[in-house]
Write a protein that holds these residues in place. Sequence first.
Motif, PDB file in Angstrom:
ATOM      1  N   TRP A 182      33.367  38.819  10.897  1.00 28.98           N
ATOM      2  CA  TRP A 182      32.677  39.354  12.070  1.00 28.98           C
ATOM      3  C   TRP A 182      32.927  40.858  12.141  1.00 28.98           C
ATOM      4  O   TRP A 182      34.075  41.309  12.153  1.00 28.98           O
ATOM      5  N   VAL A 183      31.853  41.630  12.173  1.00 25.62           N
ATOM      6  CA  VAL A 183      31.945  43.096  12.138  1.00 25.62           C
ATOM      7  C   VAL A 183      31.010  43.689  13.190  1.00 25.62           C
ATOM      8  O   VAL A 183      30.010  43.074  13.581  1.00 25.62           O
ATOM      9  N   PRO A 184      31.308  44.905  13.658  1.00 25.58           N
ATOM     10  CA  PRO A 184      30.406  45.556  14.618  1.00 25.58           C
ATOM     11  C   PRO A 184      29.093  45.937  13.951  1.00 25.58           C
ATOM     12  O   PRO A 184      29.060  46.392  12.809  1.00 25.58           O
ATOM     13  N   THR A 185      28.000  45.754  14.666  1.00 24.99           N
ATOM     14  CA  THR A 185      26.665  46.045  14.123  1.00 24.99           C
ATOM     15  C   THR A 185      26.245  47.491  14.359  1.00 24.99           C
ATOM     16  O   THR A 185      25.219  47.934  13.825  1.00 24.99           O
ATOM     17  N   ASP A 196      30.787  47.161  21.870  1.00 23.87           N
ATOM     18  CA  ASP A 196      30.221  46.928  20.546  1.00 23.87           C
ATOM     19  C   ASP A 196      29.761  45.482  20.407  1.00 23.87           C
ATOM     20  O   ASP A 196      30.429  44.548  20.871  1.00 23.87           O
ATOM     21  N   TRP A 230      29.283  42.475  17.935  1.00 24.13           N
ATOM     22  CA  TRP A 230      29.820  42.002  16.657  1.00 24.13           C
ATOM     23  C   TRP A 230      28.999  40.805  16.177  1.00 24.13           C
ATOM     24  O   TRP A 230      28.629  39.934  16.969  1.00 24.13           O
ATOM     25  N   LYS A 231      28.756  40.762  14.858  1.00 24.07           N
ATOM     26  CA  LYS A 231      28.078  39.627  14.253  1.00 24.07           C
ATOM     27  C   LYS A 231      28.682  39.349  12.879  1.00 24.07           C
ATOM     28  O   LYS A 231      29.242  40.257  12.246  1.00 24.07           O
ATOM     29  N   SER A 279      25.099  36.011  19.018  1.00 22.58           N
ATOM     30  CA  SER A 279      25.819  36.782  18.003  1.00 22.58           C
ATOM     31  C   SER A 279      25.787  36.152  16.617  1.00 22.58           C
ATOM     32  O   SER A 279      26.430  36.664  15.706  1.00 22.58           O
ATOM     33  N   LYS A 293      25.245  48.356  21.004  1.00 22.95           N
ATOM     34  CA  LYS A 293      26.037  48.167  22.212  1.00 22.95           C
ATOM     35  C   LYS A 293      25.361  47.136  23.113  1.00 22.95           C
ATOM     36  O   LYS A 293      24.126  47.030  23.147  1.00 22.95           O
TER      37      LYS A 293
END
Length: 628
Positions: A477-480, A489, A491-492, A436, A483
């Motif tokens: 850190w946010v969802p890309t 989700d 997250w990176k 991640s 899946k």
Amino acid sequence: MGTLSIKESNKGSIKLSQVALLVSSIISLSSYSAMAEDVTANAVDVDEKITVTGSRFDRTADQQLTVINTIEREEIARLNPKSVADVLETLPGVSISRNGGAGQATSVSVRGSNSNHVLVLIDGVKVGSATLGTVSFNTLSPENIERIEVLKGPRASVWGSDAIGGVIQIFTRQLKDGEWFAGAEYGSNDYIRGSFGTGMSHGKGSTTLAVNHEQSDGYDVYNGAPVENDDDGYNRTSLSLKGSQQINQNWQALWNGQYDKGNTQYDDIYAFGSADESDFDNYLWNLAAQYSNEQFTSKLALSQSSDANENFRGDDITVPVSVFETKRDQINWSNQYLAANDLTFIGGIDWSNEAVKGDYAQDERDIFGAYILAQKQWSQLLAEVAVRYDDVENIDSEVSYNASLAYQLTEEWRLAASTGTAFKAPTFNDLYWPGSGNPDLISETAKSYDLTLHYQANDIHAYISVFKNTIDNLIAWVPTGEKDDYGFDIWKPANINQAEISGVELFTKFGLFGFDNQLAYTYLEPENKKTGEMLIGRSVEELNYSLSYQWQSFDFLANYHYQGKRYAGYDLYLEAYHKLDLSIGYHLDDAWSLRLKANNLFDEEIISAQNYFSPGREFFFSVSYQAF
């Protein structure tokens, strides 16, 4: 502290301009205003030359153009703190968040910045984790500390990465030949401490050795996990070594070392019922040679620091042990040239190698920095400019600067203005965490403005500082949008956030009717510029007031702390709280002393990190001997 945010109710709120006017009026009416560079609680003779190291070399307070708060050994002893955070919390603009008591994880924020936006040095050596980007303040023993300096605002132009909110410098104890101390203490939650230190001479030099051990059975720090209603204790042992040797008239050798080892029991909200413990084993060493004459000083230092933590849980956990270790090798070459009585140049080169243990795509990197600072005096005007270049391997390069002016309005009043930039390099977790991490991240950057009015006369010292710090490319850190194999989700981390922190900082120290008074007040407007919401974990207002008195063989210190409410996410707020500590000392003679300390005297329920209780009412009794 995180950078997510939410709006706080404006009901009853005070605008920044109103606070500035109010605080300014307090200064004018009370005649409290002073040099920011001295924040010890005892009255100081105006003729005493206090030195600080904001520019890497010892300089008098009136030569410094940034706000620097200091606290000395005598006041640390009277505070009788159980953690370094207890000391820092008494200073203006410094906010503390704890996952419990002295042995638990602690975050330190300077002027509303993130906890990883503060550079921490111990005897000049950078410490902390390159994986998390933070420092484990809970592993440090205040008993081995001689002095703490806190530099406010961005100082990357002198110190490099991390110095967005400020720089915390910790200096360990140093004794002369024949000086020694010993102490013992017992208190609440079966707290036990023993300490010893001695100074030894060798020719034209001396070395100080100090050791401290403390342990506590602790208490249940977590609220809301009934299956983990166990006590969370800790133990830590600290050893420090510090010395110097004068070789001849110009050359001097210096050395210091620090070793901290211990164990902390904690409650993990994501693993209820597990045997949550952490062992830490941290060290640093530093060897330096210094040449100096009337005009020129040059210092070359070689050092290494290690931050190692082993977290382990019960056998029912899939991964029972996790290890996080940072090893940092450093070379620092610093120089100071006094070109004239009114012109000084400071410059040097820094190199470090950070290596981490773990399954990372990259597990080490080199960081190179070069800087130069010039300071010029024209009658009542003092000017300073600093520029620095840093290159962080596999990330990017940054150029940072500071420009400052100070004008001596009268003998008592001084006005200083400064602006500067700073940066924070991404951590190894941000870049390379298995599965991640984001290797395309760039450094977080900041730009700051500061205007400070100082006052100093007799035993009255104070300042009022108005500041603004804008931080870009904040990592979150946010969802890309992708899946994983289980449909969750992914997250990176990404450089997506921007924050703006404005504030007013006030400090006053004065004597009145034989009592020494110290007031530290901070007002913040911390905003997430992307959403317009308030930053998580910050208080709009924070206040610390201490009252001390000495009479014959007795000394007395009352320390009051007010923490405004903090937003904790999901429409929840951590309640504001008040905390009163008392310390009473009795000196049997010049060497022997007894001290009774009461923390949180009114047994206030204090939660500075969501669901984690700080200690309730505590009592401690200590006896100490000092041969000076």
